[in-house]
Design a protein around this motif. Structure first.
Motif, PDB file in Angstrom:
ATOM      1  N   HIS A  54       1.914   4.239  -2.812  1.00  0.00           N
ATOM      2  CA  HIS A  54       1.701   5.651  -2.493  1.00  0.00           C
ATOM      3  C   HIS A  54       2.981   6.462  -2.735  1.00  0.00           C
ATOM      4  O   HIS A  54       2.925   7.609  -3.185  1.00  0.00           O
ATOM      5  CB  HIS A  54       1.246   5.774  -1.047  1.00  0.00           C
ATOM      6  CG  HIS A  54       0.487   7.021  -0.748  1.00  0.00           C
ATOM      7  ND1 HIS A  54      -0.552   7.481  -1.516  1.00  0.00           N
ATOM      8  CD2 HIS A  54       0.628   7.944   0.256  1.00  0.00           C
ATOM      9  CE1 HIS A  54      -1.041   8.602  -1.014  1.00  0.00           C
ATOM     10  NE2 HIS A  54      -0.334   8.906   0.060  1.00  0.00           N
TER      11      HIS A  54
ATOM     12  N   SER B  61      -5.673   7.818  10.723  1.00  0.00           N
ATOM     13  CA  SER B  61      -5.864   7.146   9.446  1.00  0.00           C
ATOM     14  C   SER B  61      -4.552   7.000   8.690  1.00  0.00           C
ATOM     15  O   SER B  61      -4.373   7.519   7.600  1.00  0.00           O
ATOM     16  CB  SER B  61      -6.861   7.935   8.597  1.00  0.00           C
ATOM     17  OG  SER B  61      -6.368   9.244   8.378  1.00  0.00           O
ATOM     18  N   GLY B  62      -3.584   6.320   9.263  1.00  0.00           N
ATOM     19  CA  GLY B  62      -2.336   6.092   8.567  1.00  0.00           C
ATOM     20  C   GLY B  62      -1.471   5.084   9.280  1.00  0.00           C
ATOM     21  O   GLY B  62      -1.826   4.587  10.334  1.00  0.00           O
TER      22      GLY B  62
ATOM     23  N   ARG C 148       3.522   7.266   6.937  1.00  0.00           N
ATOM     24  CA  ARG C 148       3.013   8.606   6.659  1.00  0.00           C
ATOM     25  C   ARG C 148       3.935   9.660   7.227  1.00  0.00           C
ATOM     26  O   ARG C 148       4.545   9.464   8.234  1.00  0.00           O
ATOM     27  CB  ARG C 148       1.618   8.759   7.274  1.00  0.00           C
ATOM     28  CG  ARG C 148       0.565   8.047   6.469  1.00  0.00           C
ATOM     29  CD  ARG C 148      -0.809   8.402   6.936  1.00  0.00           C
ATOM     30  NE  ARG C 148      -1.082   9.820   6.698  1.00  0.00           N
ATOM     31  CZ  ARG C 148      -2.086  10.462   7.261  1.00  0.00           C
ATOM     32  NH1 ARG C 148      -2.893   9.859   8.096  1.00  0.00           N
ATOM     33  NH2 ARG C 148      -2.301  11.729   6.999  1.00  0.00           N
TER      34      ARG C 148
ATOM     35  N   TYR D  27      -7.582   4.153   2.189  1.00  0.00           N
ATOM     36  CA  TYR D  27      -6.589   3.554   3.088  1.00  0.00           C
ATOM     37  C   TYR D  27      -7.213   2.733   4.212  1.00  0.00           C
ATOM     38  O   TYR D  27      -6.755   1.620   4.503  1.00  0.00           O
ATOM     39  CB  TYR D  27      -5.690   4.638   3.689  1.00  0.00           C
ATOM     40  CG  TYR D  27      -4.689   4.048   4.649  1.00  0.00           C
ATOM     41  CD1 TYR D  27      -3.607   3.319   4.179  1.00  0.00           C
ATOM     42  CD2 TYR D  27      -4.855   4.185   6.023  1.00  0.00           C
ATOM     43  CE1 TYR D  27      -2.709   2.743   5.051  1.00  0.00           C
ATOM     44  CE2 TYR D  27      -3.955   3.617   6.899  1.00  0.00           C
ATOM     45  CZ  TYR D  27      -2.891   2.894   6.406  1.00  0.00           C
ATOM     46  OH  TYR D  27      -2.013   2.318   7.278  1.00  0.00           O
TER      47      TYR D  27
ATOM     48  N   ARG E  37      -8.350  -0.579   2.916  1.00  0.00           N
ATOM     49  CA  ARG E  37      -7.237  -1.406   2.448  1.00  0.00           C
ATOM     50  C   ARG E  37      -6.393  -1.918   3.610  1.00  0.00           C
ATOM     51  O   ARG E  37      -5.933  -3.063   3.608  1.00  0.00           O
ATOM     52  CB  ARG E  37      -6.375  -0.615   1.471  1.00  0.00           C
ATOM     53  CG  ARG E  37      -7.087  -0.258   0.181  1.00  0.00           C
ATOM     54  CD  ARG E  37      -6.197   0.542  -0.742  1.00  0.00           C
ATOM     55  NE  ARG E  37      -5.101  -0.273  -1.263  1.00  0.00           N
ATOM     56  CZ  ARG E  37      -4.069   0.223  -1.947  1.00  0.00           C
ATOM     57  NH1 ARG E  37      -4.008   1.540  -2.165  1.00  0.00           N
ATOM     58  NH2 ARG E  37      -3.120  -0.573  -2.386  1.00  0.00           N
ATOM     59  N   LEU E  38      -6.159  -1.067   4.626  1.00  0.00           N
ATOM     60  CA  LEU E  38      -5.395  -1.521   5.786  1.00  0.00           C
ATOM     61  C   LEU E  38      -6.150  -2.606   6.542  1.00  0.00           C
ATOM     62  O   LEU E  38      -5.560  -3.599   6.974  1.00  0.00           O
ATOM     63  CB  LEU E  38      -5.084  -0.357   6.717  1.00  0.00           C
ATOM     64  CG  LEU E  38      -4.296  -0.738   7.972  1.00  0.00           C
ATOM     65  CD1 LEU E  38      -2.915  -1.275   7.603  1.00  0.00           C
ATOM     66  CD2 LEU E  38      -4.164   0.446   8.914  1.00  0.00           C
TER      67      LEU E  38
ATOM     68  N   ILE F 146       0.847  -1.206   0.000  1.00  0.00           N
ATOM     69  CA  ILE F 146       0.000   0.000   0.000  1.00  0.00           C
ATOM     70  C   ILE F 146       0.877   1.249   0.000  1.00  0.00           C
ATOM     71  O   ILE F 146       0.671   2.189  -0.778  1.00  0.00           O
ATOM     72  CB  ILE F 146      -0.926   0.011   1.227  1.00  0.00           C
ATOM     73  CG1 ILE F 146      -1.919  -1.156   1.168  1.00  0.00           C
ATOM     74  CG2 ILE F 146      -1.671   1.340   1.334  1.00  0.00           C
ATOM     75  CD1 ILE F 146      -2.731  -1.336   2.442  1.00  0.00           C
ATOM     76  N   TRP F 147       1.875   1.248   0.869  1.00  0.00           N
ATOM     77  CA  TRP F 147       2.687   2.450   1.027  1.00  0.00           C
ATOM     78  C   TRP F 147       3.713   2.610  -0.085  1.00  0.00           C
ATOM     79  O   TRP F 147       4.090   3.736  -0.443  1.00  0.00           O
ATOM     80  CB  TRP F 147       3.330   2.448   2.401  1.00  0.00           C
ATOM     81  CG  TRP F 147       2.309   2.776   3.434  1.00  0.00           C
ATOM     82  CD1 TRP F 147       1.656   1.913   4.268  1.00  0.00           C
ATOM     83  CD2 TRP F 147       1.753   4.056   3.700  1.00  0.00           C
ATOM     84  NE1 TRP F 147       0.750   2.589   5.043  1.00  0.00           N
ATOM     85  CE2 TRP F 147       0.792   3.901   4.709  1.00  0.00           C
ATOM     86  CE3 TRP F 147       1.985   5.329   3.183  1.00  0.00           C
ATOM     87  CZ2 TRP F 147       0.055   4.971   5.214  1.00  0.00           C
ATOM     88  CZ3 TRP F 147       1.258   6.405   3.675  1.00  0.00           C
ATOM     89  CH2 TRP F 147       0.305   6.209   4.688  1.00  0.00           C
TER      90      TRP F 147
ATOM     91  N   ALA G  64      -3.461  10.540   2.891  1.00  0.00           N
ATOM     92  CA  ALA G  64      -3.426   9.091   3.065  1.00  0.00           C
ATOM     93  C   ALA G  64      -3.689   8.418   1.725  1.00  0.00           C
ATOM     94  O   ALA G  64      -4.279   9.014   0.822  1.00  0.00           O
ATOM     95  CB  ALA G  64      -4.487   8.663   4.078  1.00  0.00           C
ATOM     96  N   PRO G  65      -3.248   7.183   1.531  1.00  0.00           N
ATOM     97  CA  PRO G  65      -3.570   6.473   0.291  1.00  0.00           C
ATOM     98  C   PRO G  65      -5.076   6.382   0.070  1.00  0.00           C
ATOM     99  O   PRO G  65      -5.854   6.382   1.030  1.00  0.00           O
ATOM    100  CB  PRO G  65      -2.968   5.077   0.529  1.00  0.00           C
ATOM    101  CG  PRO G  65      -1.889   5.291   1.533  1.00  0.00           C
ATOM    102  CD  PRO G  65      -2.396   6.374   2.428  1.00  0.00           C
TER     103      PRO G  65
END
Length: 228
Positions: free
Chosen positions: A56, A223-224, A228, A88, A91-92, A52-53, A84-85
């Protein structure tokens, strides 16, 4: 940039490879055991979140691989706020499952202490397997050359003593450790390095303003994650 540099800029097709390198390098660490207590799930969860990151970073930073693909770095250009993606939270939750809360707690602790001034953020350094120290150094040196051309300081969070020693050898200065509260408490070590071309007011031994989290989502949680 000289063709002699030991790294190449990653492409979209390299994201899976980078995520696997991150998971393999991080899995044996105390931080990984805290993030994902179940050893059987650990590597898969770490790879899914790292993916995910890394995706990003391809939009808001850079990622690099050694030319032989055995080590990687993931960077964010933090001269402006980074969102944030996309999707996010969902997905997380899908990637981390029951371990989502640890990732969110880590993110909150790191984001609260991240420098407010413009910088390039080394979010991940991954060099698993044999000759890890040599390959980690090559990946750091090569990607750091690219970052220095942007004339901004660089910032990293060291999660192991090996990484901390590596950063020190390459011009990073220690900052006050960050304790992550909760069961199985863990500690990370922020580190700061000035670009040779940096002409800003910040010095290598100065303190930075604390970054405060201004928005929270999902029942009051940040939210990260750590990147981040």
């Amino acid at each position: 940039m000289s063709t002699a540099t030991p790294v190449v800029r990653a492409r979209w097709c390299d994201i899976g490879r980078i995520a696997d390198l991150v998971a393999e390098a991080l899995s044996p660490t105390a931080l990984a055991a805290w993030l994902v207590p179940d050893a059987q799930r650990r590597t898969a969860v770490l790879a899914a979140v790292a993916r995910i990151w890394t995706e990003h970073a391809m939009l808001f930073g850079d990622a690099f691989l050694l030319r032989d693909g055995t080590a990687a770095t993931v960077w964010f250009h933090r001269y402006r706020p980074i969102p944030a993606p996309n999707r996010y939270a969902d997905r997380l939750a899908a990637a981390a499952g029951p371990d989502e809360e640890q990732f969110l707690r880590l993110d909150e602790a790191l984001a609260a202490r991240r420098p407010a001034e413009a910088h390039n953020h080394l979010a991940l350094l991954a060099a698993p397997g044999p000759a890890a120290v040599r390959r980690a150094a090559a990946a750091l040196i090569g990607s750091q050359r690219w970052m220095d051309t942007l004339s901004l300081p660089t910032y990293a969070e060291a999660f192991t003593e090996a990484d901390r020693d590596l950063f020190r050898r390459h011009g990073y200065a220690d900052r006050e450790a960050i304790a992550i509260a909760g069961p199985g408490d863990t500690t990370t070590h922020p580190m700061w390095r000035l670009s040779p071309f940096w002409v800003g007011r910040s010095g290598g031994n100065g303190r930075w303003p604390a970054r405060r989290i201004t928005s929270r989502t999902r029942n009051g949680r940040a939210s990260g994650w750590a990147l981040r």
